[in-house]
Structures are given as structure tokens and as C-alpha cells.
Enzyme design. Structure first.
Site, PDB file in Angstrom:
ATOM      1  N   GLU A  59     -18.445   5.002  25.473  1.00 33.58           N
ATOM      2  CA  GLU A  59     -18.357   6.455  25.315  1.00 33.58           C
ATOM      3  C   GLU A  59     -19.726   7.073  25.059  1.00 33.58           C
ATOM      4  O   GLU A  59     -20.018   8.178  25.509  1.00 33.58           O
ATOM      5  CB  GLU A  59     -17.391   6.787  24.170  1.00 33.58           C
ATOM      6  CG  GLU A  59     -15.937   6.428  24.450  1.00 33.58           C
ATOM      7  CD  GLU A  59     -15.624   4.964  24.250  1.00 33.58           C
ATOM      8  OE1 GLU A  59     -14.518   4.551  24.604  1.00 33.58           O
ATOM      9  OE2 GLU A  59     -16.506   4.216  23.740  1.00 33.58           O
ATOM     10  N   LEU A 336     -18.940   2.300  37.872  1.00 34.35           N
ATOM     11  CA  LEU A 336     -19.941   3.175  38.482  1.00 34.35           C
ATOM     12  C   LEU A 336     -21.364   2.774  38.117  1.00 34.35           C
ATOM     13  O   LEU A 336     -22.315   3.164  38.805  1.00 34.35           O
ATOM     14  CB  LEU A 336     -19.691   4.631  38.070  1.00 34.35           C
ATOM     15  CG  LEU A 336     -18.343   5.210  38.500  1.00 34.35           C
ATOM     16  CD1 LEU A 336     -18.207   6.649  38.032  1.00 34.35           C
ATOM     17  CD2 LEU A 336     -18.157   5.118  40.014  1.00 34.35           C
TER      18      LEU A 336
END
Length: 424
Positions: A59, A336
Site C-alpha cells: 500500500e 504491474l
């Protein structure tokens, strides 16, 4: 009533929570440091900061581009970034140094939260992805502190879990100022749980706005020169218990036809570094540890990435990238990151944390999902045997990331609107 029962349960569990924190500190001593911050005993703020909560490493990395944009465009705005794990704290220090303040987020207890809010006096709270806590939202709402859930995602599995506790979930969602979801499907799930329609925004995932930093490419180049530039390299990033053994089995099979293949293992959690090292040596592998800068000769078959904050450098050095947490039921980690570097990506099927992204990346030919160790070996073998296919997979992955950029600016505009209202 539901929140009161939840709070009572937390207070009854507090002794066990403290014991668990101390126990985790046996393997990761940083858990025992600054523990009073988890009860709200943080240093008072001289100026009202923007409070951003990112639970751990993933995060923190995800929200880092927004933090950088805020630092650049609103340099007079102090930022307090909280995490719940020491690895997240370390990543905050690595990324931002003293440009932001770090503290551990208080546990979801009324006393701890009231103490924290009195001392910090946050201008607003931005919490990242899935971090929703009933008391945190309630006490911020009562104190007049807006709460925005940014880069929000909600899998169908998580939505079912929230629905079982509707008495907690619905009031919490109705007290949020804004939910800025990654995808329309995420937004629909939030609406189905009780979020008012007018409080929902869709930005796309800011993970697409990852910038490929020159230092990552430089680190990757240094590693390849040290390993031998002609050697094929499989980097397994953010692995969890149960995955390393599967990767070692695949390595043993693949080295029968590709004897110079190097497996780079990067465990997700630092407390596993030593146990993974022992697992590798028990399997008969010669291992070099990154933390010790041990040399890599032709006999070394495993390189252990036993440091924090260097995963992108390892991915930059890869020919093939496997993203962990996906062959075991942990929900997967961010595909990603290697995709942005143009690497072909392999993952297991346990990817509920990144379901939409994985589905889309697989559809464009940038990701291959495997069900088990045997399929992992088979797909690695194909990538090693067919260089053209390997390059095409990596190129498709990079193009997918490039096409989907722009979420960061949309999220920033949402945050700026909220800040402007607060500062009027």
C-alpha cells in the site's frame, strides 16, 4: 450496537494483541519498537497534517506517487504517513526520508483513536485500498475529519465477508466522505454494501502510473553483470511460505535442460529470509545472499534477495518474473511492477487482490497464470525455449501499463477538491 460489540471484543482481545506483537518481535525485533504509538501515544503535531494510512509495503508503494505529487504541488502541506508493519515503516523511510512524518497507526480502539486524533489534529484522512476500520471511520467522522478511501478495491470475496457484518459495514460506509475506486466493478460492490452513490468516484488504479526509475535499471544492470549477463534469470518476487519449495522443484527440473538458470528468490517478509535460505541449502542448492554481497559463480543456482526495498532492481535484472502470493491463497501481489519494466509475468491463480488487473493483463497477452508447480515449470520452459515469445509477452505487458496511465491525476483532483473545501 454492532460497533459497540466489536469494540468490546477488541478490548477483551487487547492482551492477546499485545502478546502477539511481542511474539512477532522475537523474529522481527522492529515490532517491539514504538509500540506505544499503536495506542495513540504519538508526538503532537505543530501544524495540521494530511494523514495518509497505508497498512504495509504494498500500500505504501501504491500510494507513493500520490504522496510525491502532493509534496510537489502542495509543499506547505505537512503529511503524516502511517503504517501497521515495520516493513511498511522502512519503506516510508526509504521512499521519503524526512519529507514526511511516519507513525504507526493506532489500533481500532476508541481510546487509542481519540488520543491519536487529539495529538495529531489531522486536516483529513486518506486510507489506502482496503483499509477500513469501523472505529477509525466513526471517530474521524465525529471529530469532523473527512475520510477518503483512495485507490479503493473490493473483491467479490471481500464483499461477501463485509456483507456478513452489515451492521458494522453499512454505517461505516455511510460515514465515509468519498470512495475513489480503482474500477467500476469495485465501485458497484461498495454501493451494494451501502455506500451512497454520490460519494463514489472511479479513478482507475494508480498502480499503472508507476515510473520506471533510472536507479532500478542501474541496479538491474549491476546485478546482471555480477551474475553473468548471458545466464537466464527467473526472479520470484514477494514469495510466501509454500511457494519457495515449488519454485525450487521447478528450478531442479529446468536446470536439466538449462543448467545455467539462476533463480532469484525474494521473500515477502524479512522474518522468512533465514528459513528460505535453509530451505534452499536443504534442497542441495548453492545459494548467494544479496545482503552479504556474496559472489555468484557458475555453481550458484539460487540468489536470495534478503533485503527490503530492492525488488524493482531484481525485477529489472530478470528475464522472467514470477509474482508471489499467488500459488498460495494470499491474493497475489502487484503484477504491474515487472510489467512496467517489460518483463513477461507469471502468477498463480490466487490473485483476488488484483483480480481485474490480472484478468486484463492476461487478456492482452502480458501475463500467464499457472495452477501449480508443474504448470509453472512448463510455462517457464516455454519462455526459456522461445525467446521471441518471451519478448512478446514482456512487450505486451509494458504496453498494457502505458495505455492505462492517468489514474494518479484523477485521484489527485479528488484529494485536492477535498483539501480545498477543508481549507476554505
Amino acid at each position: 450496537m454492532a460497533r459497540r460489540l466489536y469494540t468490546l471484543f477488541l478490548y477483551l482481545a487487547l492482551p492477546l494483541i499485545l502478546v502477539r506483537l511481542w511474539w512477532r518481535g522475537r523474529r522481527a525485533p522492529a515490532y517491539r519498537e514504538r509500540w506505544r504509538e499503536r495506542l495513540g501515544y504519538v508526538a503532537a503535531s505543530e501544524r495540521q497534517p494530511l494523514w495518509i494510512h497505508a497498512v504495509s509495503v504494498g500500500e505504501t508503494v501504491a500510494i507513493a506517487p500520490l504522496v510525491e505529487l502532493l509534496l510537489a504541488r502542495r509543499p506547505d502541506l505537512p503529511i503524516l504517513l502511517t503504517t501497521t508493519t515495520p516493513t511498511g515503516a522502512e519503506r516510508v523511510r526509504t521512499l521519503f526520508g524526512d519529507r514526511v512524518r511516519h507513525a504507526y497507526c493506532p489500533w481500532d480502539l476508541p481510546g487509542a483513536l481519540d488520543r491519536f486524533l487529539r495529538r495529531v489534529r489531522p486536516l483529513a484522512c486518506i486510507t489506502v485500498e482496503t483499509e477500513l476500520w469501523p472505529n477509525l471511520v466513526h471517530h474521524c467522522h465525529a471529530a469532523g475529519v473527512p475520510v477518503v478511501l483512495a485507490n479503493a478495491r473490493l473483491s467479490a470475496r471481500s464483499a461477501r465477508g463485509y456483507r456478513r457484518f452489515a451492521g458494522l459495514t453499512k454505517p461505516m460506509l455511510q460515514q465515509l466522505t468519498r470512495v475513489v475506486a480503482q474500477h467500476a466493478a469495485d465501485g458497484e460492490r461498495f454501493l451494494g454494501l451501502g455506500l451512497p452513490q454520490q460519494r463514489l468516484g472511479i479513478s482507475g488504479s494508480i498502480k499503472f502510473d508507476i515510473e520506471v526509475r533510472p536507479e532500478w535499471l542501474e541496479a538491474g544492470g549491476r546485478l546482471r553483470r555480477g551474475w553473468g549477463e548471458a545466464r537466464p534469470v527467473l526472479v520470484a518476487g514477494s514469495t510466501h511460505e509454500g511457494e519457495d519449495a515449488l519454485l525450487l522443484d521447478a528450478l531442479a527440473a529446468l536446470r536439466k535442460t538449462h543448467p545455467d538458470l539462476l533463480l532469484v528468490l525474494v521473500p515477502r517478509h524479512p522474518e522468512r529470509f533465514d528459513s528460505v535460505y535453509r530451505l534452499c541449502t536443504d534442497a542441495g542448492c548453492k545459494v548467494a545472499r544479496h545482503s552479504r554481497q556474496e559472489p555468484v559463480d557458475a555453481q550458484v543456482s539460487v540468489y536470495l534477495g534478503d533485503t527490503m526495498g530492492e525488488l524493482m532492481g531484481f525485477y529489472a535484472a530478470a528475464d522472467i518474473a514470477f509474482v508471489g502470493g499467488s500459488l498460495v491463497p494470499r491474493g497475489g501481489h502487484n503484477p504491474l511492477e515487472p510489467a512496467a519494466l517489460g518483463k513477461p509475468v507469471l502468477m498463480g491463480r490466487e490473485v483476488f487482490n488484483f483480480q481485474a488487473i490480472c484478468d486484463q493483463l492476461e487478456a492482452v497477452g502480458g501475463l500467464v497464470r499457472v495452477a501449480n508447480g508443474a504448470e509453472l515449470e512448463r510455462e517457464c520452459r516455454r519462455l526459456l525455449d522461445e525467446p521471441g515469445y518471451c519478448r512478446q509477452l514482456g512487450s505486451s505487458a509494458r504496453e498494457f501499463v502505458e495505455r492505462n496511465r492517468g489514474a494518479l491525476e484523477r485521484l489527485y483532483q479528488e484529494v485536492e477538491t477535498m483539501l480545498d473545501r477543508r481549507l476554505e
